[in-house]
Motif scaffolding. Structure first.
Motif, PDB file in Angstrom:
ATOM      1  N   UNK A 146     -54.653   9.287  -0.824  1.00 58.70           N
ATOM      2  CA  UNK A 146     -55.370  10.325  -1.575  1.00 58.70           C
ATOM      3  C   UNK A 146     -54.612  11.656  -1.469  1.00 58.70           C
ATOM      4  N   UNK A 147     -53.657  11.726  -0.539  1.00 56.50           N
ATOM      5  CA  UNK A 147     -52.814  12.919  -0.418  1.00 56.50           C
ATOM      6  C   UNK A 147     -51.450  12.704  -1.070  1.00 56.50           C
ATOM      7  N   UNK A 148     -51.395  11.742  -1.993  1.00 56.26           N
ATOM      8  CA  UNK A 148     -50.165  11.590  -2.778  1.00 56.26           C
ATOM      9  C   UNK A 148     -50.199  12.663  -3.864  1.00 56.26           C
ATOM     10  N   UNK A 149     -50.072  13.898  -3.420  1.00 59.20           N
ATOM     11  CA  UNK A 149     -50.159  15.059  -4.303  1.00 59.20           C
ATOM     12  C   UNK A 149     -49.563  16.263  -3.589  1.00 59.20           C
ATOM     13  N   UNK A 150     -49.412  17.340  -4.316  1.00 57.35           N
ATOM     14  CA  UNK A 150     -48.906  18.582  -3.728  1.00 57.35           C
ATOM     15  C   UNK A 150     -50.054  19.359  -3.086  1.00 57.35           C
ATOM     16  N   UNK A 151     -49.818  19.872  -1.889  1.00 51.32           N
ATOM     17  CA  UNK A 151     -50.756  20.792  -1.246  1.00 51.32           C
ATOM     18  C   UNK A 151     -50.228  22.205  -1.509  1.00 51.32           C
ATOM     19  N   UNK A 152     -50.971  22.978  -2.292  1.00 52.60           N
ATOM     20  CA  UNK A 152     -50.564  24.327  -2.692  1.00 52.60           C
ATOM     21  C   UNK A 152     -51.514  25.374  -2.123  1.00 52.60           C
ATOM     22  N   UNK A 153     -51.114  26.625  -2.192  1.00 50.09           N
ATOM     23  CA  UNK A 153     -51.974  27.704  -1.705  1.00 50.09           C
ATOM     24  C   UNK A 153     -51.727  28.985  -2.487  1.00 50.09           C
ATOM     25  N   UNK A 154     -52.718  29.872  -2.415  1.00 47.53           N
ATOM     26  CA  UNK A 154     -52.631  31.164  -3.091  1.00 47.53           C
ATOM     27  C   UNK A 154     -53.417  32.187  -2.279  1.00 47.53           C
TER      28      UNK A 154
ATOM     29  N   UNK B 296     -48.924  32.183   8.634  1.00 52.10           N
ATOM     30  CA  UNK B 296     -50.321  31.948   8.238  1.00 52.10           C
ATOM     31  C   UNK B 296     -50.417  30.911   7.122  1.00 52.10           C
ATOM     32  N   UNK B 297     -49.549  31.036   6.114  1.00 52.45           N
ATOM     33  CA  UNK B 297     -49.567  30.063   5.013  1.00 52.45           C
ATOM     34  C   UNK B 297     -49.172  28.677   5.510  1.00 52.45           C
TER      35      UNK B 297
ATOM     36  N   UNK C  89     -43.721  36.723  -2.500  1.00 56.26           N
ATOM     37  CA  UNK C  89     -44.480  35.937  -3.471  1.00 56.26           C
ATOM     38  C   UNK C  89     -45.917  35.715  -3.040  1.00 56.26           C
ATOM     39  N   UNK C  90     -46.104  35.439  -1.746  1.00 59.77           N
ATOM     40  CA  UNK C  90     -47.463  35.248  -1.214  1.00 59.77           C
ATOM     41  C   UNK C  90     -48.287  36.506  -1.444  1.00 59.77           C
ATOM     42  N   UNK C  91     -47.694  37.661  -1.115  1.00 57.68           N
ATOM     43  CA  UNK C  91     -48.405  38.935  -1.267  1.00 57.68           C
ATOM     44  C   UNK C  91     -48.670  39.270  -2.735  1.00 57.68           C
ATOM     45  N   UNK C  92     -47.805  38.788  -3.626  1.00 55.84           N
ATOM     46  CA  UNK C  92     -47.987  39.049  -5.061  1.00 55.84           C
ATOM     47  C   UNK C  92     -48.979  38.087  -5.706  1.00 55.84           C
ATOM     48  N   UNK C  93     -49.505  37.137  -4.915  1.00 55.32           N
ATOM     49  CA  UNK C  93     -50.494  36.199  -5.432  1.00 55.32           C
ATOM     50  C   UNK C  93     -49.901  34.989  -6.128  1.00 55.32           C
ATOM     51  N   UNK C  94     -48.611  34.715  -5.863  1.00 56.43           N
ATOM     52  CA  UNK C  94     -47.981  33.532  -6.460  1.00 56.43           C
ATOM     53  C   UNK C  94     -48.493  32.274  -5.756  1.00 56.43           C
ATOM     54  N   UNK C  95     -48.554  31.187  -6.500  1.00 56.13           N
ATOM     55  CA  UNK C  95     -48.951  29.906  -5.910  1.00 56.13           C
ATOM     56  C   UNK C  95     -47.747  29.318  -5.179  1.00 56.13           C
ATOM     57  N   UNK C  96     -47.981  28.846  -3.946  1.00 58.20           N
ATOM     58  CA  UNK C  96     -46.916  28.276  -3.118  1.00 58.20           C
ATOM     59  C   UNK C  96     -47.220  26.801  -2.860  1.00 58.20           C
ATOM     60  N   UNK C  97     -46.181  26.033  -2.573  1.00 56.67           N
ATOM     61  CA  UNK C  97     -46.380  24.587  -2.404  1.00 56.67           C
ATOM     62  C   UNK C  97     -45.644  24.036  -1.183  1.00 56.67           C
ATOM     63  N   UNK C  98     -46.235  23.013  -0.578  1.00 58.23           N
ATOM     64  CA  UNK C  98     -45.584  22.108   0.385  1.00 58.23           C
ATOM     65  C   UNK C  98     -44.985  22.761   1.633  1.00 58.23           C
TER      66      UNK C  98
END
Length: 384
Positions: free
Chosen positions: A353-361, A324-325, A39-48
């Motif tokens: 202020x971090x009461x939220x999801x940390x995501x990456x792409x 890495x992610x 999924x990471x390689x396909x450019x999907x957004x990942x979370x947490x």
């Protein structure tokens, strides 16, 4: 449509037990993070990913502790016999954190207090563990002492990335579709829904299947979303040439096993493994990222003598991608929200202020971080 329902990622960090017993771990060693990596390689957004999971387990055997704690009401005690579990809290992360802290303070070893339980409870525990973790029953038998005659020493495992227990995985909508059109995730790889366990994983599989059927019937999967035969052939060629590269390399600088050990050592020492009591700071994470990048380059030049070794080469590749992610996520949640799971020494307090999801792409080889609000609605659809 494709449904990813692989396991999460074990073996990123150096485990408690070395040598032959290094795969004596809480989480299946064959869960390499392949589902996340594709999924990471396909450019999907990942979370947490930063919400790691560390299990509290019986020392050496890595057998579950819940059966003892719940089955016979055993409390967590330190070397002085003091009950410490209530001092730190009773969530999974707090139970691990309390054990780590007691050891740091010189109050260890830590145990589950089983001395004094009845002979009937002794028999129940021996039978229960013979069924799910026979090594623990064998340890009791070999020691010549039953659980009622000796407390059970406990410790944390190495960290894992596992969406069934924590929130790490693909960023999905209510139908479990990822941000890549037609790609779905369920179970350990589906993010944003912690503590779903086996029943929740099964429910997610059903949710995904129902949404796939709904989209097919509605005709929302357009021709433009489907690869052409030419595109597939190009992709096949790229994959096969990579296979051949590993198979034809006859003088690699490092073996897969050596590179895997190096990766685990880096993660253990610089990204909050057992060696650092699950703690980390930003300087350590920067070093971890630099070293994992170097190992990624070396992993592309390793060799495989047969198809079995080829599988190991790809498992290493997948683990490094997930590492890495994970490092990027640990670095970008600048707070400590879950003790031990995410123990940031530069930011030891919880920051609202971090009461939220940390995501990456992953975009053009670089990891882009995205911060998303907590979803409180009954349903959620991607707008990104």
């Amino acid at each position: 449509a494709v449904l990813v329902a692989t396991g999460g990622a074990a073996g990123l960090y150096k485990p408690n037990n070395p040598g032959f017993s290094r795969h004596k771990m809480w989480y299946p060693p064959f869960n390499t993070g392949a589902g996340y990596a594709m999924g990471i390689l396909a450019g999907a957004e990942m979370t947490s990913f930063e919400m790691r999971f560390i299990a509290l387990r019986c020392k050496d055997t890595i057998a579950p502790t819940g059966t003892i704690a719940q089955g016979v009401g055993a409390k967590q005690i330190n070397a002085a016999g003091e009950i410490y579990e209530t001092k730190y809290g009773l969530t999974t992360s707090e139970r691990v954190y309390g054990t780590v802290r007691e050891n740091q303070l010189g109050h260890g070893p830590c145990y589950l207090k089983t001395t004094g339980i009845t002979k009937e409870q002794d028999e129940d525990l021996l039978k229960a563990y013979l069924n799910m973790a026979p090594s623990q029953t064998l340890k009791w038998i070999e020691s010549g002492k039953s659980p009622s005659e000796q407390d059970v020493e406990i410790q944390g495992t190495e960290p894992y990335i596992v969406g069934g227990h924590t929130a790490s995985g693909y960023w999905v909508n209510t139908g479990r579709e990822t941000t890549v059109k037609g790609l779905y995730a369920a179970g350990d790889v589906a993010g944003g829904c912690p503590q779903k366990y086996v029943t929740g994983a099964l429910a997610e599989g059903k949710l995904a299947a129902l949404d796939m059927v709904k989209q097919f019937k509605a005709g929302t999967l357009k021709e433009a979303d489907i690869q052409t035969e030419t595109e597939i052939k190009v992709q096949e060629g790229e994959i096969l040439s990579q296979y051949e590269k590993f198979r034809n390399e006859d003088a690699p600088a490092f073996s897969v096993e050596e590179l895997e050990e190096a990766m685990q050592k880096v993660m253990d020492e610089y990204a909050g493994g057992i060696a650092s009591n699950y703690q980390f700071n930003e300087k350590q994470l920067a070093l971890a990222d630099e070293k994992i990048l170097q190992l990624q380059a070396l992993a592309e030049k390793t060799a495989a003598a047969d198809m079995h070794e080829l599988m190991f080469a790809y498992e290493l590749r997948e683990r490094l991608i997930v590492c890495r992610s994970l490092i990027a996520h640990l670095k970008n949640r600048k707070e400590t929200r879950w003790h031990s799971f995410n123990e940031n020494l530069d930011h030891p307090e919880t920051d609202e202020k971090f009461y939220k999801y940390v995501n990456s792409k992953l975009e053009n080889g670089e990891i882009r971080m995205i911060f998303r609000d907590i979803v409180k609605e009954d349903t959620y659809e991607h707008t990104n």
